[in-house]
Design a protein around this motif. Structure first.
Motif, PDB file in Angstrom:
ATOM      1  N   PRO A 177       0.822  -1.220   0.000  1.00  0.00           N
ATOM      2  CA  PRO A 177       0.000   0.000   0.000  1.00  0.00           C
ATOM      3  C   PRO A 177       0.850   1.262   0.000  1.00  0.00           C
ATOM      4  N   VAL A 184      -5.194  -4.957  -2.840  1.00  0.00           N
ATOM      5  CA  VAL A 184      -4.023  -4.576  -2.045  1.00  0.00           C
ATOM      6  C   VAL A 184      -4.083  -5.083  -0.609  1.00  0.00           C
ATOM      7  N   ASP A 185      -5.270  -5.349  -0.097  1.00  0.00           N
ATOM      8  CA  ASP A 185      -5.415  -5.863   1.263  1.00  0.00           C
ATOM      9  C   ASP A 185      -5.740  -7.358   1.298  1.00  0.00           C
TER      10      ASP A 185
END
Length: 235
Positions: A146, A171-172
């Motif tokens: 991130p 991204v998570d």
């Protein structure tokens, strides 16, 4: 407006492209050939993905990047590390994955890719560049994190007039989350190629193959690619 998608035909990029299409108009996929072992296979599979979604594509060859890259992802004289499921989830996971990451690192690859894609995005009046960066690979590849996305967004706010923004829907997510969401979104994972090699069949032992297998095993479902290739039974 719309988006440009970075597409390697890998699990992450295919999932990101599929999910991004739910919120924006993906006008073009960019496929890079920088001499990687699996370039031919990635291009073949990426074209299949684009045809599936009816998306235009551009194949960009980066001969100069191949010349300055000495790691095993490009240099066929170098050894590609082989891992096991324990190597990515056991006590020595960090040591093993960091060693693997070092062996396949390509100089500033994602930085280069994003800047090229941003140029296309600005010229086509698109607002996004779609990427498959994820939390699992972000642990050993800083250009998946991130923080990297945030930094690039800051740079692009200065280097593009329309303030291109990186859309990183994964991204998570870890690989298990990615597959789960990809299947819900209808991603054609039977045409996603994750292997570092470009052989007829995935090797099953490079880090990318092992992470993929681990995620499908965790979900308790069969990999659509391996089913299509006849490597596992459909039922």
């Amino acid at each position: 407006m719309g988006a440009i998608s970075l597409l390697s035909s890998g699990l992450d990029s295919v999932a990101a492209l599929t999910i991004a299409r739910e919120i924006t108009d993906v006008k073009l996929a960019i496929i890079f050939d920088y001499g990687q072992r699996s370039a031919k296979k990635e291009i073949e599979y990426s074209k299949k993905i684009c045809k599936h979604f009816g998306i235009d594509y551009e194949v960009i060859k980066l001969d100069w990047l191949e010349k300055i890259t000495n790691t095993s992802l490009v240099n066929k004289n170098e050894y590609v590390p082989e891992l096991t499921l324990d190597d990515i989830s056991g006590k020595t996971a960090t040591e093993k994955t960091e060693e693997s990451a070092k062996n396949v690192w390509v100089p500033n690859r994602n930085g280069i890719f994003l800047n090229i894609a941003a140029g296309f995005a600005e010229s086509l009046d698109c607002e996004y560049v779609v990427v498959g960066f994820n939390s699992e690979e972000g642990q050993t590849f800083p250009d998946n994190s991130p923080e990297f996305v945030d930094s690039m967004n800051t740079c692009l706010s200065y280097s593009t007039r329309n303030g291109i923004y990186i859309l990183a829907p994964l991204v998570d997510y870890n690989k298990k989350d990615i597959i789960n969401q990809a299947l819900k979104s209808g991603a054609p994972l039977d045409w996603s190629w994750s292997c570092y090699h470009g052989r007829d069949l995935p090797c099953g032992v490079c880090e990318s193959c092992v992470r993929r297998k681990h995620a499908f095993d965790e979900l308790g479902i069969k990999d659509p690619l391996l089913v299509r290739l006849g490597m596992v039974d459909k039922d």
